[in-house]
Design an enzyme around this catalytic site. Structure first.
Site, PDB file in Angstrom:
ATOM      1  N   GLY A   1       0.820  -1.209   0.000  1.00 41.14           N
ATOM      2  CA  GLY A   1       0.000   0.000   0.000  1.00 41.14           C
ATOM      3  C   GLY A   1       0.849   1.253   0.000  1.00 41.14           C
ATOM      4  O   GLY A   1       2.078   1.195   0.083  1.00 41.14           O
TER       5      GLY A   1
ATOM      6  N   LYS B   1      -9.639  -0.323   4.882  1.00 37.33           N
ATOM      7  CA  LYS B   1      -9.777   1.051   5.357  1.00 37.33           C
ATOM      8  C   LYS B   1     -10.944   1.827   4.750  1.00 37.33           C
ATOM      9  O   LYS B   1     -11.207   2.950   5.158  1.00 37.33           O
ATOM     10  CB  LYS B   1      -8.483   1.830   5.065  1.00 37.33           C
ATOM     11  CG  LYS B   1      -8.209   2.017   3.581  1.00 37.33           C
ATOM     12  CD  LYS B   1      -7.010   2.920   3.340  1.00 37.33           C
ATOM     13  CE  LYS B   1      -6.834   3.209   1.861  1.00 37.33           C
ATOM     14  NZ  LYS B   1      -5.751   4.164   1.594  1.00 37.33           N
TER      15      LYS B   1
ATOM     16  N   ILE C   1      -0.669   0.828  12.967  1.00 33.83           N
ATOM     17  CA  ILE C   1      -1.195   2.038  12.331  1.00 33.83           C
ATOM     18  C   ILE C   1      -2.715   2.014  12.456  1.00 33.83           C
ATOM     19  O   ILE C   1      -3.386   1.121  11.939  1.00 33.83           O
ATOM     20  CB  ILE C   1      -0.762   2.123  10.866  1.00 33.83           C
ATOM     21  CG1 ILE C   1       0.754   2.325  10.790  1.00 33.83           C
ATOM     22  CG2 ILE C   1      -1.489   3.259  10.159  1.00 33.83           C
ATOM     23  CD1 ILE C   1       1.302   2.347   9.400  1.00 33.83           C
TER      24      ILE C   1
ATOM     25  N   LYS D   1     -10.577   7.709  13.213  1.00 31.56           N
ATOM     26  CA  LYS D   1     -11.952   7.208  13.309  1.00 31.56           C
ATOM     27  C   LYS D   1     -12.116   6.226  14.466  1.00 31.56           C
ATOM     28  O   LYS D   1     -13.238   5.829  14.796  1.00 31.56           O
ATOM     29  CB  LYS D   1     -12.369   6.581  11.985  1.00 31.56           C
ATOM     30  CG  LYS D   1     -12.438   7.603  10.850  1.00 31.56           C
ATOM     31  CD  LYS D   1     -12.661   6.957   9.510  1.00 31.56           C
ATOM     32  CE  LYS D   1     -12.749   8.018   8.408  1.00 31.56           C
ATOM     33  NZ  LYS D   1     -11.523   8.847   8.299  1.00 31.56           N
TER      34      LYS D   1
ATOM     35  N   ASN E   1      -6.663  11.858   7.659  1.00 32.97           N
ATOM     36  CA  ASN E   1      -6.684  11.508   6.240  1.00 32.97           C
ATOM     37  C   ASN E   1      -5.346  11.888   5.612  1.00 32.97           C
ATOM     38  O   ASN E   1      -4.868  13.004   5.807  1.00 32.97           O
ATOM     39  CB  ASN E   1      -7.829  12.238   5.532  1.00 32.97           C
ATOM     40  CG  ASN E   1      -9.185  11.754   6.022  1.00 32.97           C
ATOM     41  OD1 ASN E   1      -9.597  10.648   5.731  1.00 32.97           O
ATOM     42  ND2 ASN E   1      -9.863  12.585   6.809  1.00 32.97           N
TER      43      ASN E   1
ATOM     44  N   GLY F   1      -2.112  12.041  -0.666  1.00 29.84           N
ATOM     45  CA  GLY F   1      -1.101  11.344  -1.447  1.00 29.84           C
ATOM     46  C   GLY F   1      -1.157   9.844  -1.312  1.00 29.84           C
ATOM     47  O   GLY F   1      -0.475   9.130  -2.050  1.00 29.84           O
ATOM     48  N   SER F   2      -1.978   9.315  -0.393  1.00 23.10           N
ATOM     49  CA  SER F   2      -2.104   7.871  -0.287  1.00 23.10           C
ATOM     50  C   SER F   2      -3.066   7.367  -1.356  1.00 23.10           C
ATOM     51  O   SER F   2      -3.844   8.118  -1.938  1.00 23.10           O
ATOM     52  CB  SER F   2      -2.594   7.468   1.103  1.00 23.10           C
ATOM     53  OG  SER F   2      -3.899   7.949   1.326  1.00 23.10           O
TER      54      SER F   2
END
Length: 544
Positions: free
Chosen positions: A207, A283, A321, A325, A366, A369-370
Site C-alpha cells: 500500500g 480502510k 497504524i 476514526k 486523512n 497522497g495515499s
C-alpha cells in the site's frame, strides 16, 4: 492476560531480553562542523537561511541550482528556506550563491549529503541538477531519507531554465494551503537507533503508507527489511522502486494473509523480526459498513494474530497504524481499529511485565497522497469534467501528508515505552469544501466552474472527526507536535479476550448482524448506524 484464544505458553514461547529505551532527541551538531570527507568547515553566513520555511539543502550549484536558490529566497511562499548547497565541483565548495540580500554557502560534495543534512538540520533536499540518472536520484533520495529529510525536485529542468522563474516548479500543490497549516517535519535522525542493524517487518507493504514506510526504513540501514503483503504485483513494484531491480529471488518479499495464523507464526519463527510496523488493513469506510465481517477478519483478527506471533518470538518493537476514526467510533472501520488498539494496549502490559518488547499504536488523519485519497479522487473527478462529490457543506477532516504520516510511525517506534497511542497535532480540521476550492485554484481551474454535488453523510460517517476520545487524556511527548494517550480504566471491555472469541466466531460465519451486535457489546458507547448506504454514480473518496 492474552487477547487471543491461545494459552499463555503459546504467547510467550521465546521472550526477548528487555528493550533498551531509545536515547532522547539530541541537539544537532554545530553547522560549522566539517562533514566526513568534505573540504573543510564552511560556516553558514549570518544572513543565510533566515526567515520561515522548511530548512532546505539544494543539490547543484549550476544554473538551475542558482536560479532555484534565488527564487526560494525571493518567494518565501514556496515554504522552502535554503540553508546550503551541495556540488561535486571542488572549485565551488566554500563559495556562496548570491540570492537577494542573502548568501547561501556551497557546503560540500554530493557524497556527504547525509552528514550535511544532519549537521544543518535539513528538512528538505531539493535536487537541481539537469539530467541526473535515475540511479543517482535514487541514491540521493536514500541519503536524504537517512537524515530524516524529504526530497523534492524540478520535474522539467530544460523547460524551467527557459523561464525567468524556476522556483514555482518545486511544487505542484502548496500542501500548507490545502491542510490549513505548515507541514510538520516529524522524523528525527534518532529514529536510526531503533532501525539500524535490526530485522524489520512491514505488513501491508504494497500500500501507499506501507510502501513509503519501506522506503524510509531501508534508508536507515536495517540488517534485513521484510515486506509483507497479499498482493504479489504490489510487492514486485515496490522492490523495483527500492532496489532498482526485482528478481523476486530473496526473502525480502513475503506473500501472506495476516489472518492466516499458522502462516504468520511460521513467518515470525523463520524471519525473527525485531521491529514490526503493522500497516495492513481494510480502510474504506462505506465498504466496511456493508461488510463488517471482513473488517473484523482483517483489522481485528489480523492484528491479534500478528501481536500473538510478535510476543511469542520476542519482537522488540511493534507499531500498529490506526485511524482517527477509532476515537469514539461511529463506524465499523473505527470500531475495528479501536479494537486493534485495545489488543495492542492489552498485550503491551503483558510484554512490559515480561520485559519482552514495546507495543504501541499511531492514529492517522486523512493522508494526502495515499492510494484512494481525496486528492486523487478530486483530480479524477475534475479531469472527467463531472461534479466533485462531497458529503456535506460543513464536513471537516484532519489532513496530513504522507511524509508526516510515515514520520509519525517512525517516531512512535522510537519514543514508545509501551501501550501508548500516538497522535500528530494536525492543527484545526479543514472543511472539505475549502480544500476542494483551494485544490482547484492550484491546478489553474476557475473555482466558479467547479461543480460540487452534496451527497449526504453515509452510514457511520461523522460530520467532524476527533483525534482523541472524550475519555482520553492528551499526554505530551518529547516531540512538540506529537501527543499520546495511554490505556485508561473503563475504556475497554473487562474481558477483551472472551469478547473477541465470540466476535471472531461471528465473523468466521459471516454473520454480519451478529458482528455488529458484538461490536456494540465490546465497545462502550459504540452504536451501529443504519445499514442502508446510498449508491453513488461517481467515484468517491474513502471516509471524506
Amino acid at each position: 492476560m492474552s487477547s487471543s484464544t491461545s494459552g499463555p505458553a503459546d504467547r510467550h514461547a521465546a521472550p526477548a531480553p528487555p528493550v533498551t529505551p531509545a536515547p532522547p532527541v539530541t541537539t544537532a551538531p554545530p553547522v560549522t562542523t566539517a562533514p566526513r570527507g568534505g573540504a573543510g568547515p564552511h560556516p553558514v553566513p549570518a544572513q543565510a537561511g533566515t526567515g520561515q520555511g522548511l530548512r532546505t539543502l539544494v543539490v547543484g550549484a549550476g544554473s538551475a541550482g542558482s536560479a532555484l536558490v534565488r527564487d526560494l529566497v525571493r518567494t518565501p511562499e514556496f515554504g522552502l528556506r535554503p540553508v546550503g548547497v551541495l556540488d561535486d565541483d571542488p572549485a565551488k565548495i566554500g563559495t556562496a550563491l548570491p540570492a537577494e540580500n542573502h548568501a547561501v554557502p556551497v557546503l560540500g560534495p554530493l557524497r556527504d549529503l547525509t552528514d550535511l543534512a544532519l549537521a544543518h538540520r535539513a528538512q528538505v533536499v531539493a535536487l537541481a541538477i539537469p539530467g541526473l540518472p535515475h540511479r543517482t536520484v535514487r541514491r540521493l533520495a536514500t541519503a536524504a531519507a537517512a537524515a530524516g529529510a524529504s526530497v523534492r525536485y524540478l520535474p522539467s529542468f530544460l523547460a524551467a531554465l527557459r523561464r525567468e522563474v524556476v522556483g514555482s516548479d518545486m511544487r505542484t500543490l502548496d500542501v500548507n494551503k490545502l491542510i490549513g497549516r505548515h507541514e510538520v517535519h516529524v522524523a528525527s535522525p534518532d529514529v536510526r537507533s531503533v532501525i539500524a542493524g535490526r530485522r524489520v517487518l512491514v505488513t501491508g507493504a504494497g500500500g501507499s503508507i506501507g510502501g513509503e514506510l519501506c522506503r524510509q526504513v531501508h534508508a536507515f540501514g536495517p540488517s534485513a527489511l521484510y515486506m509483507l503483503d497479499h498482493d504479489e504485483s504490489n510487492l514486485h513494484r515496490l522492490q523495483l522502486e527500492i532496489w532498482g531491480e526485482a528478481l523476486l529471488t530473496d526473502d525480502s518479499l513475503v506473500i501472506a494473509d495476516i489472518r492466516d495464523r499458522p502462516r504468520i507464526q511460521q513467518i515470525f519463527r523463520d524471519l525473527r523480526p525485531e521491529v514490526v510496523f503493522h500497516a495492513a488493513a481494510h480502510k474504506h469506510l462505506p465498504l466496511l459498513e456493508r461488510h463488517p465481517s471482513e473488517a473484523v477478519k482483517s483489522n481485528v483478527l489480523g492484528t491479534d494474530r500478528l501481536v500473538e506471533a510478535a510476543l511469542a518470538t520476542g519482537v522488540e518493537r511493534f507499531v500498529l497504524i490506526s485511524t482517527d476514526k477509532a476515537a469514539d467510533p461511529t463506524s465499523v472501520l473505527g470500531a475495528s481499529k479501536r479494537l486493534a488498539e485495545l489488543i495492542v494496549q492489552a498485550n503491551a502490559r503483558d510484554a512490559r511485565n515480561l520485559g519482552t518488547g514495546v507495543f504501541s499504536a499511531v492514529r492517522f488523519g486523512n493522508v494526502l497522497g495515499s492510494r484512494g485519497s481525496l486528492l486523487s479522487v478530486l483530480a479524477e473527478q475534475m479531469r472527467s469534467g463531472g461534479p466533485v462529490t462531497v458529503t456535506h457543506p460543513d464536513v471537516t477532516r484532519f489532513f496530513m501528508t504522507i511524509e508526516e504520516a510515515v514520520g509519525l510511525v517512525l517516531e512512535a517506534g522510537r519514543m514508545a515505552r509501551g501501550g501508548e497511542v500516538f497522535v500528530l497535532d494536525m492543527g484545526e480540521p479543514v472543511r472539505i469544501v475549502d480544500l476542494v476550492r483551494n485544490f482547484a485554484r492550484q491546478v489553474s481551474l476557475d473555482v466558479d466552474d467547479v461543480e460540487i454535488r452534496f451527497t449526504g453523510l453515509r452510514a457511520g460517517e461523522k460530520l467532524n472527526e476527533a483525534l482523541f476520545s472524550e475519555g482520553e487524556e492528551r499526554l505530551p511527548t518529547d516531540h512538540p507536535r506529537i501527543f499520546a494517550t495511554a490505556a485508561a480504566r473503563g475504556t475497554g471491555p473487562d474481558d477483551l479476550a472472551g469478547g473477541l472469541t465470540g466476535l471472531y466466531r461471528a465473523a468466521d460465519g459471516n454473520d454480519d448482524e451478529e458482528v455488529r451486535r458484538r461490536l456494540t457489546t465490546l465497545l462502550p458507547g459504540y452504536r451501529t448506524p443504519e445499514p442502508a448506504v446510498p449508491a453513488l454514480a461517481a467515484p468517491y473518496p474513502d471516509g471524506f
